[in-house]
Every structure is written in C-alpha cells, then in structure tokens.
Design an enzyme around this catalytic site. Structure first.
Site, PDB file in Angstrom:
ATOM      1  N   CYS A  36       2.046  10.024  79.760  1.00 41.40           N
ATOM      2  CA  CYS A  36       2.568  10.197  78.404  1.00 41.40           C
ATOM      3  C   CYS A  36       3.750  11.158  78.416  1.00 41.40           C
ATOM      4  CB  CYS A  36       1.457  10.731  77.492  1.00 41.40           C
ATOM      5  SG  CYS A  36       2.039  11.128  75.848  1.00 41.40           S
ATOM      6  N   CYS A  50       3.898  13.676  75.461  1.00 40.51           N
ATOM      7  CA  CYS A  50       2.886  14.750  75.551  1.00 40.51           C
ATOM      8  C   CYS A  50       3.296  15.790  76.594  1.00 40.51           C
ATOM      9  CB  CYS A  50       1.520  14.217  75.966  1.00 40.51           C
ATOM     10  SG  CYS A  50       1.032  12.693  75.193  1.00 40.51           S
ATOM     11  N   ASP A  51       3.714  15.329  77.765  1.00 41.69           N
ATOM     12  CA  ASP A  51       3.879  16.244  78.904  1.00 41.69           C
ATOM     13  C   ASP A  51       5.327  16.505  79.301  1.00 41.69           C
ATOM     14  OD1 ASP A  51       1.103  16.432  79.136  1.00 41.69           O
ATOM     15  OD2 ASP A  51       1.013  14.572  80.280  1.00 41.69           O
TER      16      ASP A  51
END
Ligand code: NAP
Length: 322
Positions: free
Chosen positions: A141, A144-145
């Site tokens: 992701c 997200c990261d």
C-alpha cells in the site's frame, strides 16, 4: 412465517457492500453488514479517487481519498437504517429459504438473502525476504507506507493499474521510483501506463523479475533478473511496493459457480448459481474492477435481493411457488 434476524445479510463493507446496504435499507429491508475489519476494503488504500464520477481535479471536490468516500458511504447506509457489525463470518449455510451465518464468536445470524461482497486481497510473490521484511520496507500500500520513505529509492512491482497508480503516487514522494514488470508491456489502462512512462521520476524496467528482497533489519537491496538474458543482478533500494494482483475471497461460498481464476460468476441481476446468494464488487468475475463498478454492482445486487426476499415472503404468506 419463518423468523430471521434480518432480511438481508451482506458480507463485506467495501464499496459494493456499502452501496448494497444503502439500497437494501432504503427499500425498507432489515439489513446487516458483517465486516471483519473497518468498512472500506481496498478503497481505503486509494489516495486520490481521480476517476470516481464527480470528483473533479481541482476545487473543493478535488480528488477525494478512498477513506473520505468510505466514511460518507458508511454514514449514508447507516442513516437509512443498515446495521454493521465487526466480526469474522466463519461459515454460511442454507436450510430451506433461510441462510445462517456463523460468526467467529460462535453466534449465528439468520437472513433470507445474502450479498457476497467480500472483495479480493493482494497477492504475495512468495519470494525470499518478502514476508521477513513486510512492514520493514516491503509494502502492499503506497499511500499507507510511502510517506515513510520520502526521498528514498523505491521499487514498485507489477504492471497493472495498481502498480501504475501507486508508482505515480510514490513519484510525488521520491524522484527515484523504479517500476519493475516481468513482461514487455503494461496490463494497465493506457492512460495510467502513459503517465508512468512519461514521468521523469519513474524508471520502468520491463522484462524484469524480482527474485529476492535483501537487507539486515530493513530492506537495502533486491535481486532482479532480466527475463530476456537470464542475467541476475543486485540493485540498491529502500522499499519494495508489491502490486501483483488480487485473490478473490470466496471461502464462505465454496459451492457457488466461479470462473477459472476463482471469481464468482453471476447473471446480470448479480445472482449467483445458488438462489438467494447475490454477489458484487471485486470478488465477482468482471473485467474492470473499479470503485464505481463495485458500487453499481452493489446497487443491482441489493435491488435483486430485495425482489427475491419479497418473493420468499409472499411464498411464506400465501404458499405460492416461487
Ligand atoms: P492486475 O490487473 O491483475 O495486475 C497484476 C500485475 O501483477 C500484472 O501486471 C501481473 O503481470 C503482475 N504479476 C502477477 N503475479 C506476478 C508475479 N508473481 N510476479 C511479478 N508480477 C506479477 O491487478 P491490479 O493492478 O492489482 O488491479 C486489480 C484490479 O483493480 C484490476 O481490475 C484493476 O483495473 C483495478 N484497479 C483499478 C485502478 C484504477 O482504475 N485507477 C487502480 C487499481 C486497481 P502480467 O501483466 O505479466 O500478468
């Protein structure tokens, strides 16, 4: 008259399940959505929903995130009376006209129709270092990261829409994005591929396979292979973002008809091969998996489920054959 806890059970609260919940509840059905995680599904990972209808490129409606849309869809479904529980559905049984879902807690819930909107999960590559460095430089992701790796050298694996979209997103965080794809052309939509190919922050390596992810406590390099020459070489990198496609989540409905890739086959009413089980979203066999498609399918599935439930209730009341 047979007694059930609700009329319509919906398994999964991604865009398909949320839309089905809204349509079902609005049609005055007692609707319960069972979701093991937070509502949203894969939509939560979308940073900018630039292709959702009505989401404009600039101004107050500019590129809403998947998370924002999920929140609004959830509020909307709830406002019409749909109920949500956060539980794992362990099994689904049909006896007569009644479906029973057994939860992880052992509790059972009964309904007259089911919409399977369980979505699909990301596929792992199953190569050395992938599991070991998951959360330490290996991610599935980008939104997200990605922010943890600002300015670092980032590798993206895959050649579909997700890989192209996410590489594009990462190119805003780092000028060193390397997109590694095993074939000589992208599978993605042409517009996404073109954008990647013209992005000065993204280097595309076609005909290249990721063999191994290496490092000490976190990722520091990868082993790549040129599939044309068979030559393998080590390349430095700080994070690896893997987008190798998805696997449909169908374990609750082992006997419904599926295609060769395991996605559930429906007719145009979203009805599966088992009467009373409908299906919508990424778990359904469909050539184009998009939030807008999942939402549309959720609406159709709810409409069909409502008609089915009405027929069951009429049959119960008047003893008519379906
Ligand atoms: P996908 O379209 O199935 O693409 C998966 C990619 O991963 C393919 O390029 C495939 O290579 C590659 N791959 C698969 N297994 C691999 C392996 N073991 N090693 C290396 N590479 C491997 O999956 P996706 O990109 O996740 O998209 C899933 C669905 O969501 C699609 O329907 C897509 O349209 C939709 N989606 C849409 C958007 C958007 O519209 N913006 C964004 C994200 C996703 P090959 O090409 O060689 O098979």
């Amino acid at each position: 008259m047979v007694k059930t806890d609700v009329d319509l059970l919906i398994l999964g609260a991604g865009p398909a399940g949320l839309t089905a919940a809204q349509y079902g509840a609005r049609a005055n059905m007692r609707v319960l959505v069972i979701e093991e995680l937070a509502p949203g599904g894969q939509m939560l990972f979308i940073d900018a929903l630039e292709n959702y209808p009505g989401y404009l490129a600039s101004g107050p409606e500019a590129f809403k995130s998947g998370f924002e849309l999920v929140q609004a869809m959830h509020r909307q479904a709830t406002s019409f009376g749909a109920a949500f529980i956060t539980q794992t559905a362990q099994s689904l049984q049909k006896e007569g006209d009644v479906f029973t879902v057994t939860l992880g807690t052992g509790e059972t819930l009964r309904g007259l129709a089911v919409i399977v909107a369980t979505g699909a999960k990301h596929r792992i590559l199953d190569i050395p270092g992938e599991i070991e460095f998951s959360g330490h430089g290996v991610s599935y992701c980008a939104s997200c990261d990605g922010p943890f790796f600002k300015g670092k050298k980032l590798l993206v694996i895959g050649g579909g829409d997700a890989a192209c979209d996410e590489a594009q997103f990462l190119s805003h965080l780092s000028p060193q994005v390397v997109l590694v794809h095993r074939r000589d052309r992208f599978r993605s939509q042409k517009a996404l591929a073109e954008r990647v190919l013209h992005n000065p922050h993204i280097t595309v390596r076609f005909n290249t396979r990721l063999l191994e992810i290496r490092g000490a406590k976190k990722v520091s390099s990868v082993l790549l292979e040129n599939t044309l020459t068979g030559e393998s070489y080590e390349e430095a990198g700080d994070a690896v973002f893997i987008f190798a496609g998805t696997i449909p989540q169908t374990s609750l409905v082992p006997s419904v008809q599926k295609n060769e890739s395991g996605y559930i086959i429906t007719d145009q009413e979203m009805a599966t091969s088992i009467p009373g089980i409908f299906c919508a979203g990424d778990v359904r066999a469909c050539p184009f998996r998009q939030v807008v498609v999942a939402a549309g399918e959720g609406a159709v599935a709810a409409h069909s489920a409502v008609a089915y439930i009405d027929r069951i209730k009429e049959k119960e009341a008047f003893g008519e054959a379906l």
